[in-house]
Design a protein around this motif. Structure first.
Motif, PDB file in Angstrom:
ATOM      1  N   ASP A  88       0.724  -1.061  -0.053  1.00 26.92           N
ATOM      2  CA  ASP A  88      -0.065  -0.098  -0.172  1.00 26.92           C
ATOM      3  C   ASP A  88       0.810   1.297   0.182  1.00 26.92           C
ATOM      4  N   LEU A  89       2.014   1.224   0.787  1.00 28.91           N
ATOM      5  CA  LEU A  89       3.037   2.372   0.777  1.00 28.91           C
ATOM      6  C   LEU A  89       3.414   2.580  -0.444  1.00 28.91           C
ATOM      7  N   ASP A  90       3.891   1.553  -1.150  1.00 26.08           N
ATOM      8  CA  ASP A  90       4.606   1.733  -2.620  1.00 26.08           C
ATOM      9  C   ASP A  90       3.815   2.376  -3.699  1.00 26.08           C
ATOM     10  N   ASN A  91       2.458   2.000  -3.419  1.00 21.68           N
ATOM     11  CA  ASN A  91       1.575   2.400  -4.513  1.00 21.68           C
ATOM     12  C   ASN A  91       0.557   3.528  -3.993  1.00 21.68           C
ATOM     13  N   LEU A  92       0.786   4.060  -2.932  1.00 28.39           N
ATOM     14  CA  LEU A  92      -0.131   5.105  -2.377  1.00 28.39           C
ATOM     15  C   LEU A  92      -0.340   6.260  -3.181  1.00 28.39           C
ATOM     16  N   PHE A  93       0.685   6.990  -3.532  1.00 32.83           N
ATOM     17  CA  PHE A  93       0.482   8.229  -4.641  1.00 32.83           C
ATOM     18  C   PHE A  93      -0.117   7.611  -5.897  1.00 32.83           C
ATOM     19  N   LYS A  94       0.042   6.629  -6.268  1.00 30.28           N
ATOM     20  CA  LYS A  94      -0.448   6.313  -7.637  1.00 30.28           C
ATOM     21  C   LYS A  94      -1.882   5.968  -7.559  1.00 30.28           C
ATOM     22  N   ASN A  95      -2.137   5.397  -6.339  1.00 28.77           N
ATOM     23  CA  ASN A  95      -3.802   4.784  -6.107  1.00 28.77           C
ATOM     24  C   ASN A  95      -4.380   5.714  -5.469  1.00 28.77           C
ATOM     25  N   SER A  96      -3.889   6.671  -5.102  1.00 31.59           N
ATOM     26  CA  SER A  96      -4.869   7.918  -4.230  1.00 31.59           C
ATOM     27  C   SER A  96      -5.479   8.665  -5.222  1.00 31.59           C
ATOM     28  N   GLU A  97      -7.041   8.995  -4.650  1.00 33.36           N
ATOM     29  CA  GLU A  97      -7.746   9.758  -5.675  1.00 33.36           C
ATOM     30  C   GLU A  97      -8.084  10.786  -4.710  1.00 33.36           C
ATOM     31  N   LEU A  98      -8.184  12.110  -5.115  1.00 30.79           N
ATOM     32  CA  LEU A  98      -8.481  13.155  -4.401  1.00 30.79           C
ATOM     33  C   LEU A  98      -9.624  14.056  -5.281  1.00 30.79           C
ATOM     34  N   SER A  99     -10.635  14.575  -4.442  1.00 28.57           N
ATOM     35  CA  SER A  99     -11.777  15.348  -5.196  1.00 28.57           C
ATOM     36  C   SER A  99     -11.601  16.835  -4.815  1.00 28.57           C
ATOM     37  N   SER A 100     -10.734  16.993  -3.865  1.00 27.92           N
ATOM     38  CA  SER A 100     -10.528  18.505  -3.532  1.00 27.92           C
ATOM     39  C   SER A 100      -9.145  18.632  -2.958  1.00 27.92           C
ATOM     40  N   LEU A 101      -8.551  19.834  -2.861  1.00 28.54           N
ATOM     41  CA  LEU A 101      -7.220  20.005  -2.511  1.00 28.54           C
ATOM     42  C   LEU A 101      -7.017  19.910  -0.941  1.00 28.54           C
ATOM     43  N   ARG A 102      -8.261  20.175  -0.318  1.00 29.83           N
ATOM     44  CA  ARG A 102      -8.099  20.023   1.315  1.00 29.83           C
ATOM     45  C   ARG A 102      -7.818  18.467   1.491  1.00 29.83           C
ATOM     46  N   GLU A 103      -8.181  17.723   0.557  1.00 25.97           N
ATOM     47  CA  GLU A 103      -7.538  16.191   1.017  1.00 25.97           C
ATOM     48  C   GLU A 103      -6.129  15.944   0.657  1.00 25.97           C
ATOM     49  N   LEU A 104      -5.483  16.759   0.544  1.00 24.81           N
ATOM     50  CA  LEU A 104      -3.866  16.701   0.497  1.00 24.81           C
ATOM     51  C   LEU A 104      -3.621  16.484   1.885  1.00 24.81           C
ATOM     52  N   SER A 105      -3.997  17.058   2.750  1.00 27.41           N
ATOM     53  CA  SER A 105      -3.657  16.647   4.361  1.00 27.41           C
ATOM     54  C   SER A 105      -4.052  15.135   4.468  1.00 27.41           C
ATOM     55  N   LEU A 106      -5.129  14.757   4.145  1.00 29.63           N
ATOM     56  CA  LEU A 106      -5.478  13.320   4.332  1.00 29.63           C
ATOM     57  C   LEU A 106      -4.354  12.152   3.804  1.00 29.63           C
ATOM     58  N   ALA A 107      -3.979  12.640   2.429  1.00 34.82           N
ATOM     59  CA  ALA A 107      -3.163  11.809   1.458  1.00 34.82           C
ATOM     60  C   ALA A 107      -1.832  11.853   2.290  1.00 34.82           C
ATOM     61  N   PHE A 108      -1.180  12.914   2.922  1.00 33.98           N
ATOM     62  CA  PHE A 108      -0.040  12.870   3.515  1.00 33.98           C
ATOM     63  C   PHE A 108      -0.056  11.990   4.870  1.00 33.98           C
ATOM     64  N   GLN A 109      -1.336  12.120   5.628  1.00 40.37           N
ATOM     65  CA  GLN A 109      -1.591  11.488   6.620  1.00 40.37           C
ATOM     66  C   GLN A 109      -1.288  10.027   6.508  1.00 40.37           C
ATOM     67  N   ASN A 110      -1.860   9.573   5.336  1.00 40.03           N
ATOM     68  CA  ASN A 110      -1.829   8.366   5.038  1.00 40.03           C
ATOM     69  C   ASN A 110      -0.444   7.761   4.814  1.00 40.03           C
ATOM     70  N   TYR A 111       0.321   8.510   4.042  1.00 44.28           N
ATOM     71  CA  TYR A 111       1.757   8.211   3.963  1.00 44.28           C
ATOM     72  C   TYR A 111       2.426   8.043   5.153  1.00 44.28           C
ATOM     73  N   ASP A 112       2.217   9.168   6.096  1.00 42.33           N
ATOM     74  CA  ASP A 112       2.979   8.882   7.312  1.00 42.33           C
ATOM     75  C   ASP A 112       2.469   7.193   7.922  1.00 42.33           C
ATOM     76  N   MET A 113       1.156   7.038   8.017  1.00 42.53           N
ATOM     77  CA  MET A 113       0.598   6.093   8.769  1.00 42.53           C
ATOM     78  C   MET A 113       0.968   4.816   8.358  1.00 42.53           C
ATOM     79  N   LEU A 114       1.032   4.720   6.930  1.00 45.02           N
ATOM     80  CA  LEU A 114       1.709   3.491   6.214  1.00 45.02           C
ATOM     81  C   LEU A 114       3.275   3.411   6.742  1.00 45.02           C
ATOM     82  N   ILE A 115       3.857   4.319   6.675  1.00 47.45           N
ATOM     83  CA  ILE A 115       5.467   4.163   7.148  1.00 47.45           C
ATOM     84  C   ILE A 115       5.278   3.453   8.543  1.00 47.45           C
ATOM     85  N   THR A 116       4.642   4.199   9.338  1.00 50.18           N
ATOM     86  CA  THR A 116       4.392   3.968  10.775  1.00 50.18           C
ATOM     87  C   THR A 116       3.882   2.330  11.099  1.00 50.18           C
ATOM     88  N   GLN A 117       2.980   2.230  10.177  1.00 55.59           N
ATOM     89  CA  GLN A 117       2.496   0.700  10.174  1.00 55.59           C
ATOM     90  C   GLN A 117       3.396  -0.278   9.697  1.00 55.59           C
TER      91      GLN A 117
END
Length: 664
Positions: A542-571
């Motif tokens: 999931d980490l390796d493919n996160l930014f390829k697979n992430s779909e955002l409908s608004s710029l507000r969701e940039l925050s969530l995308a980077f949170q997911n990045y952090d959480m996947l490294i942590t996990q």
């Protein structure tokens, strides 16, 4: 503090130059800023995703405990005795234990001085009570919202000093020099201006970073952490910070609609445990199926009140933590929902009119209720008698437990492990100071409330060290940008790729849910080698493919995308730590159970995954440390440091102190 605008690719990026940035606005972060200012370093600022977010301000319990040195009565206590208590929890270095004990009184009285209402008697003694893993009566409390009161009072003194607060800035990278030896700044998303590409990113060029980002709450779905707490451990690991004791966390029974620990009187009034199907039908009082008699069931429920964290030592012989296993069995294994009912007594121990038979209670349970004048009525009536604010709390959050069931689960509550640091709370990365829950100062077990003490001690120590050793300006802007360019460009490219490819649909919340469900199922209090290995593969994919697979409908969701990045490294790193621990022969301990095919089931009718082996913890005197290297993790196991026995002859210490040789 100086301000510049620089060019990163085709974007204008704001840059702030200053001595120290504090990341986080909880009790540890605010205390760090306050202490820095008081010690003379005033070229500082706080960076926070949201000043009203985080664990300190938004969590509590029946009686939220602060752990401190004994400051009342005739009971013998000392700094060394308190250090021994910390050290006895296992896998904790003695120098850290001694430091947390030594600064306990200073940190506590600082909170008293700024207005936190800890109770004292008419002589000014700050009386205490016994908490879990506490051989004295060192615990105190300012009520159910102790940490909130701490945070609010610390925030007030910080604002009185006019310390700059960058509110609405999410750190997405910890920046280091080219050799990854020291931290030189941070890169943040400006959540207030995501629509403006020339204000979307902000750089902080600083000599020091105090990292008070809290625990890795976001990687759990079933959690008593507040919704606003996510954590930022992953990007620190990515930068080269060492992890420590990442296997060690606490889990326990909590409500999930309004997230709150169900300890203390919530359990001691003996509520009814019921489960239903997902639609709320097919109601069952499921505990009675597993207990020998109703008296033992009621005693186990009662003991959950002050034996709140799940503990595999308290599973056999119908001890209190069997309740956690049975709740997990209903919710995760059977896919049902579990509730506490305060309106009726457990039917197995009641007569036809619903009156509880108090005569079947064990001595401890009976005497507690008797001393509380509560041997009567229904659980809600006993709760109103013993602790009316416990009822009011839920009513204030839209749940009336006098009229409705309270949905519960076994939830992640606190990370004892975290980022490594020395006795001045400095990481292996120079000029980087993880403080509060993100710091892995605790061992396997810890006294209740000691995390609040640790956050105050650690942030004080970091401020002392910075003021004594790391004064002055940060790098020149050009040198800073040259050193951190690769990491800055990498993160900006990731962000801009998402920002320039918005779609009509979004899946970032779906990805977050998937991350959380994985950790709660296989990396919380029920673990196995096989499930950890599966989780490592899945999280890495999931980490390796996160930014390829992430779909955002608004710029507000940039925050969530980077949170997911952090959480996947942590996990990925945390699950790798669990795997390494099990392969080293680690057994069930602390607040988790590890499947062992040669072990025993606590109760015969339970699922096979609850089979575990109790025994002597051979790793109790060792600490697991880890480096994240992108595609793998490197682990080391170190012998714990014993509690130091320094030369404390006054004249010798005074001489070193006067020559500035102590804070080194």
């Amino acid at each position: 503090m100086q301000f510049f605008i620089t060019k990163i690719k085709d974007l204008n990026v704001e840059v702030y130059n200053l001595n120290t940035i504090v990341v986080g606005s909880g009790a540890a972060g605010f205390n760090a800023a306050d202490r820095l200012y008081n010690y003379g370093q005033k070229d500082i600022a706080i960076v926070t995703e949201g000043i009203n977010q985080g664990t300190s301000r938004n969590t509590g319990s029946d009686k939220q405990t602060y752990y401190k040195l004994t400051l009342a009565g005739e009971e013998n206590d000392s700094v060394l005795e308190m250090a021994k208590t910390f050290f006895a929890g296992g896998s904790m270095d003695g120098d850290i234990a001694l430091t947390e004990a030594a600064l306990s009184a200073q940190s506590f009285y600082h909170l008293v001085d700024i207005g936190v209402p800890f109770p004292h008697n008419r002589f000014g003694e700050y009386v205490g009570y016994k908490t879990d893993h506490d051989p004295r009566q060192r615990a105190t409390s300012a009520g159910p919202l102790t940490s909130k009161l701490m945070t609010e009072n610390l925030e007030e003194v910080v604002k009185e000093k006019n310390i700059k607060i960058f509110d609405g800035y999410q750190v997405i990278s910890v920046l280091t020099d080219e050799n990854k030896e020291k931290v030189i700044g941070i890169l943040a998303l400006n959540l207030n201006n995501l629509e403006d590409k020339n204000k979307r990113y902000t750089l902080f060029n600083c000599k020091n970073v105090i990292y008070a980002t809290g625990g890795p709450a976001g990687m759990y779905a079933t959690s008593v952490y507040p919704d606003s707490q996510t954590g930022a451990t992953g990007i620190a690991l990515e930068a080269g910070a060492m992890g420590k004791n990442l296997t060690e966390s606490q889990y326990g029974i909590a409500s999930i609609k309004f997230r709150w620990n169900l300890s203390g009187t919530y359990q001691q009034v003996l509520p009814r445990y019921v489960s239903t199907d997902q639609s709320g039908n097919d109601e069952r009082e499921f505990l009675e199926k597993y207990f020998e008699d109703p008296g033992k069931m009621l005693d186990a429920i009662f003991l959950k009140g002050y034996q709140w964290p799940f503990d595999p030592k308290k599973v056999h012989d119908y001890a209190s933590s069997i309740i956690d296993i049975l709740v997990y069995n209903e919710t995760v294994i059977k896919g049902r929902r579990v509730w506490l009912d305060f309106m009726k007594n457990p039917s197995w121990s009641s007569d036809e009119e619903g009156n509880l038979d108090f005569s079947i209670l064990g001595q401890e349970t009976y005497e507690y209720l008797d001393n509380s004048n509560s041997l009567f009525g229904m659980p809600i009536e006993r709760l109103a008698k013993m602790n009316q604010p416990a009822i009011d709390l839920y009513q204030d959050n839209g749940i009336d437990i006098t009229k409705e069931y309270l949905e519960i689960a076994v939830c992640a509550q606190h990370n004892n492990g975290g980022l490594h640091a020395n006795l001045w709370w400095e990481s292996n990365l120079k000029n980087f100071f993880p403080v509060g829950e993100v710091n892995g100062s605790h061992g396997v077990y810890r006294p209740g409330g000691s995390a609040l003490n640790s956050g105050q001690v650690g942030s004080t120590r970091a401020a002392q060290y910075i003021t004594a050793n790391y004064q002055g300006d940060p790098l020149e802007l050009e040198e800073f940008l040259d050193s951190a360019k690769a990491e800055i460009v990498k993160k900006v490219n990731l962000g801009e790729k998402l920002a320039n490819n918005l779609s009509d649909s979004s899946n970032v919340l779906e990805i977050k849910t998937k991350i959380g469900q994985r950790m709660s199922k296989i990396g919380a209090h029920i673990r196995s080698l096989k499930s950890a290995e599966r989780g490592i593969r899945d999280s890495k994919n999931d980490l390796d493919n996160l930014f390829k697979n992430s779909e955002l409908s608004s710029l507000r969701e940039l925050s969530l995308a980077f949170q997911n990045y952090d959480m996947l490294i942590t996990q990925y790193v945390y699950l790798s730590a669990i795997k390494d621990y099990i392969e080293k022969g680690g057994i069930s301990r602390g607040s988790y159970l590890i499947y062992d095919s040669d072990g025993e089931l606590p109760i015969d009718d339970l699922d096979e995954k609850f089979r575990f082996k109790a025994g002597n913890d051979q790793l109790n005197n060792k600490i697991q440390r880890v480096f994240y290297e992108g595609n793998s993790c490197e682990f080391n196991w170190d012998q714990v440091k014993e509690i130091p026995q320094d030369d404390n002859w006054f004249e010798n210490v005074w001489n070193k102190y006067m020559k500035g040789k102590i804070i080194k």
